[in-house]
Enzyme design. Sequence first.
Site, PDB file in Angstrom:
ATOM      1  N   SER A  38       3.415  -7.983  -8.764  1.00 15.89           N
ATOM      2  CA  SER A  38       2.028  -7.961  -9.237  1.00 15.89           C
ATOM      3  C   SER A  38       1.436  -9.359  -9.306  1.00 15.89           C
ATOM      4  O   SER A  38       2.083 -10.310  -9.757  1.00 15.89           O
ATOM      5  CB  SER A  38       1.958  -7.304 -10.616  1.00 15.89           C
ATOM      6  OG  SER A  38       0.642  -7.379 -11.128  1.00 15.89           O
ATOM      7  N   ARG A  39       0.168  -9.459  -8.900  1.00 19.52           N
ATOM      8  CA  ARG A  39      -0.558 -10.726  -9.018  1.00 19.52           C
ATOM      9  C   ARG A  39      -1.419 -10.781 -10.283  1.00 19.52           C
ATOM     10  O   ARG A  39      -2.121 -11.760 -10.516  1.00 19.52           O
ATOM     11  CB  ARG A  39      -1.426 -10.943  -7.782  1.00 19.52           C
ATOM     12  CG  ARG A  39      -0.618 -10.998  -6.498  1.00 19.52           C
ATOM     13  CD  ARG A  39      -1.429 -11.522  -5.338  1.00 19.52           C
ATOM     14  NE  ARG A  39      -0.650 -11.483  -4.104  1.00 19.52           N
ATOM     15  CZ  ARG A  39      -1.039 -12.034  -2.968  1.00 19.52           C
ATOM     16  NH1 ARG A  39      -2.197 -12.657  -2.902  1.00 19.52           N
ATOM     17  NH2 ARG A  39      -0.296 -11.955  -1.883  1.00 19.52           N
ATOM     18  N   THR A  85       0.565   0.219 -13.641  1.00 15.98           N
ATOM     19  CA  THR A  85       0.664   0.417 -12.203  1.00 15.98           C
ATOM     20  C   THR A  85       1.759   1.435 -11.903  1.00 15.98           C
ATOM     21  O   THR A  85       2.346   2.036 -12.817  1.00 15.98           O
ATOM     22  CB  THR A  85       0.905  -0.936 -11.489  1.00 15.98           C
ATOM     23  OG1 THR A  85       0.813  -0.738 -10.082  1.00 15.98           O
ATOM     24  CG2 THR A  85       2.252  -1.539 -11.852  1.00 15.98           C
ATOM     25  N   LYS A  89       0.886   5.452 -13.823  1.00 19.53           N
ATOM     26  CA  LYS A  89      -0.557   5.633 -13.974  1.00 19.53           C
ATOM     27  C   LYS A  89      -0.945   7.062 -14.354  1.00 19.53           C
ATOM     28  O   LYS A  89      -1.959   7.276 -15.019  1.00 19.53           O
ATOM     29  CB  LYS A  89      -1.289   5.203 -12.702  1.00 19.53           C
ATOM     30  CG  LYS A  89      -1.118   3.725 -12.397  1.00 19.53           C
ATOM     31  CD  LYS A  89      -1.792   3.305 -11.106  1.00 19.53           C
ATOM     32  CE  LYS A  89      -3.276   3.148 -11.276  1.00 19.53           C
ATOM     33  NZ  LYS A  89      -3.905   2.471 -10.109  1.00 19.53           N
ATOM     34  N   ASN A 110      -5.383   3.031 -15.316  1.00 20.49           N
ATOM     35  CA  ASN A 110      -4.850   1.706 -14.977  1.00 20.49           C
ATOM     36  C   ASN A 110      -5.065   0.701 -16.103  1.00 20.49           C
ATOM     37  O   ASN A 110      -4.589  -0.423 -16.032  1.00 20.49           O
ATOM     38  CB  ASN A 110      -5.481   1.176 -13.683  1.00 20.49           C
ATOM     39  CG  ASN A 110      -6.926   0.751 -13.873  1.00 20.49           C
ATOM     40  OD1 ASN A 110      -7.643   1.273 -14.726  1.00 20.49           O
ATOM     41  ND2 ASN A 110      -7.373  -0.213 -13.074  1.00 20.49           N
ATOM     42  N   ASP A 126     -10.463   1.273 -11.532  1.00 19.37           N
ATOM     43  CA  ASP A 126     -10.286   1.038 -10.095  1.00 19.37           C
ATOM     44  C   ASP A 126     -11.571   1.298  -9.320  1.00 19.37           C
ATOM     45  O   ASP A 126     -11.928   0.544  -8.407  1.00 19.37           O
ATOM     46  CB  ASP A 126      -9.156   1.908  -9.537  1.00 19.37           C
ATOM     47  CG  ASP A 126      -7.780   1.364  -9.859  1.00 19.37           C
ATOM     48  OD1 ASP A 126      -7.648   0.137 -10.067  1.00 19.37           O
ATOM     49  OD2 ASP A 126      -6.820   2.162  -9.905  1.00 19.37           O
ATOM     50  N   GLY A 152      -6.808   8.607   3.372  1.00 15.41           N
ATOM     51  CA  GLY A 152      -5.856   8.721   2.285  1.00 15.41           C
ATOM     52  C   GLY A 152      -6.423   9.535   1.148  1.00 15.41           C
ATOM     53  O   GLY A 152      -7.649   9.638   0.976  1.00 15.41           O
ATOM     54  N   THR A 178      -0.913  14.518   4.561  1.00 16.92           N
ATOM     55  CA  THR A 178      -0.623  15.834   3.987  1.00 16.92           C
ATOM     56  C   THR A 178      -1.948  16.432   3.550  1.00 16.92           C
ATOM     57  O   THR A 178      -2.520  16.022   2.530  1.00 16.92           O
ATOM     58  CB  THR A 178       0.325  15.713   2.783  1.00 16.92           C
ATOM     59  OG1 THR A 178       1.502  15.008   3.190  1.00 16.92           O
ATOM     60  CG2 THR A 178       0.711  17.077   2.254  1.00 16.92           C
ATOM     61  N   ARG A 179      -2.452  17.382   4.326  1.00 20.07           N
ATOM     62  CA  ARG A 179      -3.821  17.865   4.113  1.00 20.07           C
ATOM     63  C   ARG A 179      -4.041  18.444   2.727  1.00 20.07           C
ATOM     64  O   ARG A 179      -5.148  18.337   2.177  1.00 20.07           O
ATOM     65  CB  ARG A 179      -4.169  18.901   5.179  1.00 20.07           C
ATOM     66  CG  ARG A 179      -5.587  19.449   4.965  1.00 20.07           C
ATOM     67  CD  ARG A 179      -6.060  20.415   6.005  1.00 20.07           C
ATOM     68  NE  ARG A 179      -7.322  21.009   5.564  1.00 20.07           N
ATOM     69  CZ  ARG A 179      -8.437  21.029   6.268  1.00 20.07           C
ATOM     70  NH1 ARG A 179      -8.475  20.481   7.463  1.00 20.07           N
ATOM     71  NH2 ARG A 179      -9.528  21.606   5.796  1.00 20.07           N
ATOM     72  N   ARG A 181      -3.379  17.472  -0.134  1.00 20.05           N
ATOM     73  CA  ARG A 181      -3.871  16.507  -1.118  1.00 20.05           C
ATOM     74  C   ARG A 181      -5.370  16.258  -0.915  1.00 20.05           C
ATOM     75  O   ARG A 181      -6.115  16.094  -1.883  1.00 20.05           O
ATOM     76  CB  ARG A 181      -3.091  15.200  -1.031  1.00 20.05           C
ATOM     77  CG  ARG A 181      -1.616  15.352  -1.335  1.00 20.05           C
ATOM     78  CD  ARG A 181      -0.926  14.022  -1.516  1.00 20.05           C
ATOM     79  NE  ARG A 181      -1.312  13.374  -2.770  1.00 20.05           N
ATOM     80  CZ  ARG A 181      -0.811  12.217  -3.169  1.00 20.05           C
ATOM     81  NH1 ARG A 181       0.068  11.560  -2.424  1.00 20.05           N
ATOM     82  NH2 ARG A 181      -1.197  11.682  -4.322  1.00 20.05           N
TER      83      ARG A 181
END
Length: 296
Positions: A38-39, A85, A89, A110, A126, A152, A178-179, A181
């Site tokens: 993580s930043r 994260t 989450k 988050n 987010d 996505g 994966t449709r 979703r």
Amino acid sequence: MPAEQVPLQTAPTSAGTAPGSVPALPLAGVMGWPVAHSRSPQLHRHWLDRYGIRGHYVPLTVAPEHLAQVLHALPRVGFVGLNVTIPHKQAVLALADVVTDRAALIGAANTLIFRPDGRIHADNTDGYGFTANLFQQQPEWNPAAGPAAVIGAGGAARAVVAALLECHVPELRIANRTRIRADQVKAEFGARVVVYDWAQIGNMLEGATTVVNSTSMGMEGAQPLRVPLDALSPDALVTDLVYTPLDTLFLREARSRGCRTVDGLGMLLHQAAPGFERWFGVRPQVNDALRAAVLG
């Protein structure tokens, strides 16, 4: 868990302290499994130094089976909140006392806020980070100008979908390997969402004015995102949530077709600002100095 929309400007004044006690040094952090990549610690350290705040932001590596125990112990040692994260989450929603409407809709949090009364508030910033990044990097961006296409359908995609619909995109197209979703996103977000098969991504891009890669494809160490861009309009704004590397193959190919592009680092920076404000009482700036600190 009641749903509640916590205002962005809300900031705790003495979280992590008992009534009548001396306020503790405020602590915050990012919790994940793993979390070393993580930043966020560099990001928040820059802000703490920039605004002269006596506080700390630390990485917390917590296994899923220890999540509840650790989460409820942190306020007792001075933590005022957390970023959360992967893979926590979704799980933190069940542990929170109050969940904002947007976190409930997205199905993930988050950002956590530990209140002085002991309650844990869960939020998702987010989507805010996503749109704030685009408006900062491309001020002329008009999400209502035409359809948006999202590649996505994971947690990040759901945040993006919610944000784009709130910005009045007339149609939101989505495709996932994966449709089912993607079908779930349509079922939960409504009639403006149109699902495409993964094999039809090229068709999905036709006429889109905003195009988003919300998958991890293209990230360092992952397979590249290879989609046919023949139908991509040069007038489209194209963004990639991946920020390692900053300039992904997907963005380079879009630019070669005349598109404006925005990298994913700004989303990370902007989504962090509301949490920092709530925990430390200062609304921080997202600027070039912050980007340099995080990249450095």
